[in-house]
Design a protein around this motif. Structure first.
Motif, PDB file in Angstrom:
ATOM      1  N   ALA A   1      69.491  54.444 -27.716  1.00 16.66           N
ATOM      2  CA  ALA A   1      68.007  54.759 -28.117  1.00 16.66           C
ATOM      3  C   ALA A   1      67.321  53.660 -28.433  1.00 16.66           C
ATOM      4  N   LEU A   2      68.239  52.659 -28.948  1.00 12.57           N
ATOM      5  CA  LEU A   2      67.653  51.156 -29.366  1.00 12.57           C
ATOM      6  C   LEU A   2      67.822  50.113 -28.438  1.00 12.57           C
ATOM      7  N   ARG A   3      68.458  50.242 -27.307  1.00  9.75           N
ATOM      8  CA  ARG A   3      68.724  49.346 -26.271  1.00  9.75           C
ATOM      9  C   ARG A   3      67.521  48.767 -25.413  1.00  9.75           C
ATOM     10  N   SER A   4      67.177  47.420 -25.232  1.00  6.09           N
ATOM     11  CA  SER A   4      66.008  47.222 -24.524  1.00  6.09           C
ATOM     12  C   SER A   4      66.217  47.823 -23.024  1.00  6.09           C
ATOM     13  N   ARG A   5      65.122  47.653 -22.338  1.00  2.00           N
ATOM     14  CA  ARG A   5      65.116  48.229 -21.070  1.00  2.00           C
ATOM     15  C   ARG A   5      65.457  47.228 -20.012  1.00  2.00           C
ATOM     16  N   SER A   6      66.255  46.454 -20.409  1.00  4.36           N
ATOM     17  CA  SER A   6      66.524  45.257 -19.365  1.00  4.36           C
ATOM     18  C   SER A   6      67.702  45.677 -18.622  1.00  4.36           C
ATOM     19  N   ARG A   7      67.990  46.743 -18.393  1.00  6.87           N
ATOM     20  CA  ARG A   7      69.033  47.454 -17.245  1.00  6.87           C
ATOM     21  C   ARG A   7      68.181  47.783 -16.039  1.00  6.87           C
ATOM     22  N   GLN A   8      66.763  47.340 -15.965  1.00  2.00           N
ATOM     23  CA  GLN A   8      66.469  47.821 -14.659  1.00  2.00           C
ATOM     24  C   GLN A   8      66.987  47.276 -13.596  1.00  2.00           C
ATOM     25  N   PRO A   9      67.191  47.971 -12.326  1.00  3.73           N
ATOM     26  CA  PRO A   9      67.585  47.313 -11.036  1.00  3.73           C
ATOM     27  C   PRO A   9      66.634  46.203 -10.817  1.00  3.73           C
ATOM     28  N   VAL A  10      67.365  44.967 -10.234  1.00  2.90           N
ATOM     29  CA  VAL A  10      66.614  43.823  -9.501  1.00  2.90           C
ATOM     30  C   VAL A  10      67.031  44.069  -8.065  1.00  2.90           C
ATOM     31  N   LYS A  11      65.890  43.852  -7.309  1.00  2.00           N
ATOM     32  CA  LYS A  11      65.858  43.754  -5.996  1.00  2.00           C
ATOM     33  C   LYS A  11      66.915  42.780  -5.366  1.00  2.00           C
ATOM     34  N   ARG A  12      67.494  43.140  -4.312  1.00  2.00           N
ATOM     35  CA  ARG A  12      68.640  41.905  -4.076  1.00  2.00           C
ATOM     36  C   ARG A  12      67.845  40.700  -3.541  1.00  2.00           C
ATOM     37  N   TYR A  13      66.825  41.010  -2.832  1.00  2.00           N
ATOM     38  CA  TYR A  13      66.328  39.567  -2.186  1.00  2.00           C
ATOM     39  C   TYR A  13      65.608  38.733  -3.565  1.00  2.00           C
ATOM     40  N   LYS A  14      65.106  39.233  -4.375  1.00  2.00           N
ATOM     41  CA  LYS A  14      64.703  38.652  -5.678  1.00  2.00           C
ATOM     42  C   LYS A  14      65.647  37.821  -6.076  1.00  2.00           C
ATOM     43  N   LYS A  15      66.887  38.482  -6.401  1.00  5.38           N
ATOM     44  CA  LYS A  15      68.199  37.796  -7.016  1.00  5.38           C
ATOM     45  C   LYS A  15      68.475  36.519  -6.068  1.00  5.38           C
ATOM     46  N   LEU A  16      68.705  36.806  -4.669  1.00  8.64           N
ATOM     47  CA  LEU A  16      68.682  35.714  -3.603  1.00  8.64           C
ATOM     48  C   LEU A  16      67.884  34.538  -3.878  1.00  8.64           C
ATOM     49  N   LEU A  17      66.538  34.978  -4.027  1.00  5.91           N
ATOM     50  CA  LEU A  17      65.594  33.799  -4.276  1.00  5.91           C
ATOM     51  C   LEU A  17      65.811  33.036  -5.397  1.00  5.91           C
ATOM     52  N   SER A  18      66.024  33.733  -6.351  1.00  9.55           N
ATOM     53  CA  SER A  18      66.156  33.130  -7.665  1.00  9.55           C
ATOM     54  C   SER A  18      67.512  31.919  -7.717  1.00  9.55           C
ATOM     55  N   GLU A  19      68.466  32.363  -6.898  1.00 14.12           N
ATOM     56  CA  GLU A  19      69.614  31.797  -6.898  1.00 14.12           C
ATOM     57  C   GLU A  19      69.629  30.458  -5.893  1.00 14.12           C
ATOM     58  N   ILE A  20      68.791  30.541  -4.943  1.00  8.06           N
ATOM     59  CA  ILE A  20      68.555  29.224  -4.100  1.00  8.06           C
ATOM     60  C   ILE A  20      68.020  28.047  -4.867  1.00  8.06           C
ATOM     61  N   PHE A  21      67.573  28.316  -5.957  1.00  9.59           N
ATOM     62  CA  PHE A  21      67.084  27.163  -6.489  1.00  9.59           C
ATOM     63  C   PHE A  21      68.001  26.675  -7.642  1.00  9.59           C
ATOM     64  N   PRO A  22      68.196  25.485  -7.925  1.00  5.46           N
ATOM     65  CA  PRO A  22      68.939  24.963  -9.241  1.00  5.46           C
ATOM     66  C   PRO A  22      68.414  25.050 -10.410  1.00  5.46           C
ATOM     67  N   LYS A  23      69.480  25.199 -11.404  1.00  7.42           N
ATOM     68  CA  LYS A  23      68.887  25.463 -12.744  1.00  7.42           C
ATOM     69  C   LYS A  23      68.148  24.284 -13.358  1.00  7.42           C
ATOM     70  N   SER A  24      68.393  23.220 -13.036  1.00  5.32           N
ATOM     71  CA  SER A  24      67.768  21.903 -13.338  1.00  5.32           C
ATOM     72  C   SER A  24      67.285  21.172 -12.085  1.00  5.32           C
ATOM     73  N   ILE A  25      66.239  20.309 -12.375  1.00  7.57           N
ATOM     74  CA  ILE A  25      65.528  19.619 -11.225  1.00  7.57           C
ATOM     75  C   ILE A  25      66.228  18.685 -10.559  1.00  7.57           C
ATOM     76  N   ASP A  26      67.469  18.280 -11.303  1.00  5.10           N
ATOM     77  CA  ASP A  26      68.456  17.249 -10.465  1.00  5.10           C
ATOM     78  C   ASP A  26      69.352  17.836  -9.774  1.00  5.10           C
ATOM     79  N   GLY A  27      69.632  19.081  -9.899  1.00  6.22           N
ATOM     80  CA  GLY A  27      70.724  19.927  -9.384  1.00  6.22           C
ATOM     81  C   GLY A  27      70.579  19.943  -7.885  1.00  6.22           C
ATOM     82  N   PRO A  28      71.947  20.045  -7.312  1.00  8.00           N
ATOM     83  CA  PRO A  28      71.517  20.297  -5.576  1.00  8.00           C
ATOM     84  C   PRO A  28      71.125  21.975  -5.165  1.00  8.00           C
TER      85      PRO A  28
END
Length: 148
Positions: A21-48
């Motif tokens: 009852a108190l958990r946040s609603r962060s367990r919403q499913p994420v579309k696969r293409y959105k996950k893949l899009l976020s993963e193509i970019f590195p976490k830092s600007i200098d990353g490959p």
């Protein structure tokens, strides 16, 4: 307690984090293409860039062509954002993703051609940034050569 009050207060009566009852609603499913899009970019600007994830995104787009307009729209918006911040490495990742889409999704080119040409025109309109103009020319050349 009634049914409505259990939504506000958990059944155990205490305010513990473990209760659903108190958990946040962060367990919403994420579309696969959105996950893949976020993963193509590195976490830092200098990353490959993550080449493997770019290929996975393009293979996913080839199998699910109805997702290509959303993928292209995200790449276009991300390119505009990185142009404002002048992050050339991230813009290069966007153009690389478009180039892979051109190679892998030749039959579905109509779904992302307008978005690609918008990005190319933006890159070519930067008179003081030669690196961006070069990226725009290379992407436009690949687009022309990949025409069926």
């Amino acid at each position: 307690m009634g049914f409505i009050s259990r939504r506000i207060f958990p059944a155990c009566g205490s305010m513990c984090v473990c209760c659903p009852a108190l958990r946040s609603r962060s367990r919403q499913p994420v579309k696969r293409y959105k996950k893949l899009l976020s993963e193509i970019f590195p976490k830092s600007i200098d990353g490959p860039p993550n080449e493997r994830k770019i290929v996975k995104l393009c293979e996913y787009a080839a199998k699910n062509p109805f997702r290509i307009p959303k993928i292209a729209k995200y790449l276009e918006e991300r390119c505009y954002k990185e142009l404002r911040c002048e992050h050339i490495k991230f813009i290069a990742i966007v153009t690389e993703a478009y180039n892979k889409l051109l190679c892998i999704c030749k039959d579905q080119m109509a779904y992302f051609a307008v978005s690609l040409l918008n990005v190319v025109s933006e890159l070519l309109d930067k008179p003081k940034k030669d690196a961006m103009r070069i990226l725009g020319c290379q992407t436009l050349t690949r687009f022309i050569y990949c025409q069926p």
